[in-house]
Scaffold this motif. Structure first.
Motif, PDB file in Angstrom:
ATOM      1  N   TRP A  66       0.842  -1.195   0.000  1.00 30.83           N
ATOM      2  CA  TRP A  66       0.000   0.000   0.000  1.00 30.83           C
ATOM      3  C   TRP A  66       0.882   1.252   0.000  1.00 30.83           C
ATOM      4  N   LEU A  67       1.893   1.265   0.848  1.00 31.53           N
ATOM      5  CA  LEU A  67       2.790   2.417   0.927  1.00 31.53           C
ATOM      6  C   LEU A  67       3.579   2.596  -0.374  1.00 31.53           C
ATOM      7  N   LEU A  68       4.090   1.511  -0.911  1.00 34.91           N
ATOM      8  CA  LEU A  68       4.860   1.584  -2.155  1.00 34.91           C
ATOM      9  C   LEU A  68       3.986   2.049  -3.323  1.00 34.91           C
ATOM     10  N   ASP A  69       2.799   1.495  -3.436  1.00 44.33           N
ATOM     11  CA  ASP A  69       1.897   1.884  -4.516  1.00 44.33           C
ATOM     12  C   ASP A  69       1.486   3.350  -4.367  1.00 44.33           C
ATOM     13  N   SER A  70       1.289   3.786  -3.136  1.00 43.90           N
ATOM     14  CA  SER A  70       0.945   5.193  -2.901  1.00 43.90           C
ATOM     15  C   SER A  70       2.070   6.110  -3.352  1.00 43.90           C
ATOM     16  N   TYR A  71       3.300   5.687  -3.131  1.00 35.83           N
ATOM     17  CA  TYR A  71       4.450   6.479  -3.580  1.00 35.83           C
ATOM     18  C   TYR A  71       4.448   6.601  -5.104  1.00 35.83           C
ATOM     19  N   TYR A  72       4.262   5.469  -5.794  1.00 38.68           N
ATOM     20  CA  TYR A  72       4.247   5.510  -7.257  1.00 38.68           C
ATOM     21  C   TYR A  72       3.100   6.381  -7.770  1.00 38.68           C
ATOM     22  N   LEU A  73       1.931   6.264  -7.158  1.00 47.50           N
ATOM     23  CA  LEU A  73       0.781   7.059  -7.595  1.00 47.50           C
ATOM     24  C   LEU A  73       1.023   8.546  -7.325  1.00 47.50           C
ATOM     25  N   GLU A  74       1.633   8.858  -6.188  1.00 50.83           N
ATOM     26  CA  GLU A  74       1.947  10.257  -5.896  1.00 50.83           C
ATOM     27  C   GLU A  74       2.921  10.820  -6.937  1.00 50.83           C
ATOM     28  N   GLN A  75       3.965  10.053  -7.246  1.00 44.01           N
ATOM     29  CA  GLN A  75       4.929  10.500  -8.247  1.00 44.01           C
ATOM     30  C   GLN A  75       4.262  10.679  -9.613  1.00 44.01           C
ATOM     31  N   GLU A  76       3.372   9.751  -9.957  1.00 43.60           N
ATOM     32  CA  GLU A  76       2.655   9.867 -11.231  1.00 43.60           C
ATOM     33  C   GLU A  76       1.845  11.163 -11.276  1.00 43.60           C
ATOM     34  N   ARG A  77       1.158  11.473 -10.182  1.00 43.52           N
ATOM     35  CA  ARG A  77       0.354  12.696 -10.141  1.00 43.52           C
ATOM     36  C   ARG A  77       1.231  13.950 -10.193  1.00 43.52           C
ATOM     37  N   LEU A  78       2.398  13.891  -9.540  1.00 46.62           N
ATOM     38  CA  LEU A  78       3.310  15.032  -9.596  1.00 46.62           C
ATOM     39  C   LEU A  78       3.799  15.264 -11.028  1.00 46.62           C
ATOM     40  N   PHE A  79       4.157  14.187 -11.713  1.00 47.84           N
ATOM     41  CA  PHE A  79       4.620  14.334 -13.095  1.00 47.84           C
ATOM     42  C   PHE A  79       3.482  14.754 -14.020  1.00 47.84           C
ATOM     43  N   ARG A  80       2.261  14.340 -13.722  1.00 47.45           N
ATOM     44  CA  ARG A  80       1.118  14.824 -14.507  1.00 47.45           C
ATOM     45  C   ARG A  80       0.947  16.331 -14.326  1.00 47.45           C
ATOM     46  N   SER A  81       1.160  16.791 -13.103  1.00 46.85           N
ATOM     47  CA  SER A  81       1.077  18.232 -12.842  1.00 46.85           C
ATOM     48  C   SER A  81       2.139  18.985 -13.638  1.00 46.85           C
ATOM     49  N   LEU A  82       3.363  18.452 -13.641  1.00 51.69           N
ATOM     50  CA  LEU A  82       4.436  19.081 -14.420  1.00 51.69           C
ATOM     51  C   LEU A  82       4.109  19.046 -15.907  1.00 51.69           C
ATOM     52  N   TYR A  83       3.590  17.921 -16.382  1.00 54.71           N
ATOM     53  CA  TYR A  83       3.216  17.793 -17.798  1.00 54.71           C
ATOM     54  C   TYR A  83       2.158  18.839 -18.156  1.00 54.71           C
ATOM     55  N   ASN A  84       1.105  18.924 -17.336  1.00 55.50           N
ATOM     56  CA  ASN A  84       0.024  19.876 -17.615  1.00 55.50           C
ATOM     57  C   ASN A  84       0.525  21.317 -17.587  1.00 55.50           C
TER      58      ASN A  84
END
Length: 140
Positions: A66-84
């Motif tokens: 759960w913690l590891l997946d949350s980290y990956y999802l957080e990073q994905e959302r951060l990179f989506r923010s940078l992309y947008n």
């Protein structure tokens, strides 16, 4: 030596960001697959006679996934923010910047970890494992 035109460099930057987002999404998918496999296997072993300690180990493993997946999802959302942001305001983002730190406030890790999908997926496993551990402990 020739340099690429600025627009071409921006497009390449967006491609790199999209590739990173895709990779993080794939990692998240793989973590979920491993979590399901290991959780199911450990609960099967626990209820097959190994006892409550194996169910407790399954619960700890689920928490780790759960913690590891949350980290990956957080990073994905951060990179989506940078992309947008790179797409909407290209002049404000340096070309080839991978700095997502400025978006950390808008994507809090706790919110990601406790999102509906994460809670439903991992929370279900955690409840089953906790219930199995308690039931097995009460038996013997």
């Amino acid at each position: 030596m020739t340099t690429a035109p600025p627009d071409e460099m921006r497009v390449r930057h967006l491609e790199i960001l999209q590739s990173t987002i895709n990779r993080l999404g794939t990692n998240s998918f793989l973590v979920k697959g491993w979590a399901m496999t290991i959780s199911g296997g450990l609960i099967t072993v626990a209820t097959g006679g190994a006892g409550w300690s194996v169910a407790l180990i399954a619960l700890l493993m689920t928490t780790g996934f759960w913690l590891l997946d949350s980290y990956y999802l957080e990073q994905e959302r951060l990179f989506r923010s940078l992309y947008n942001r790179s797409l909407a305001s290209p002049s404000q983002i340096p070309v080839f910047s991978m700095d997502v730190g400025r978006y950390a406030q808008s994507v809090p890790w706790r919110t990601v970890a406790l999102s509906r999908t994460m809670t439903l997926f991992y929370g279900t496993f955690a409840l089953v494992e906790a219930a199995a551990a308690v039931a097995l402990l009460a038996e013997g």
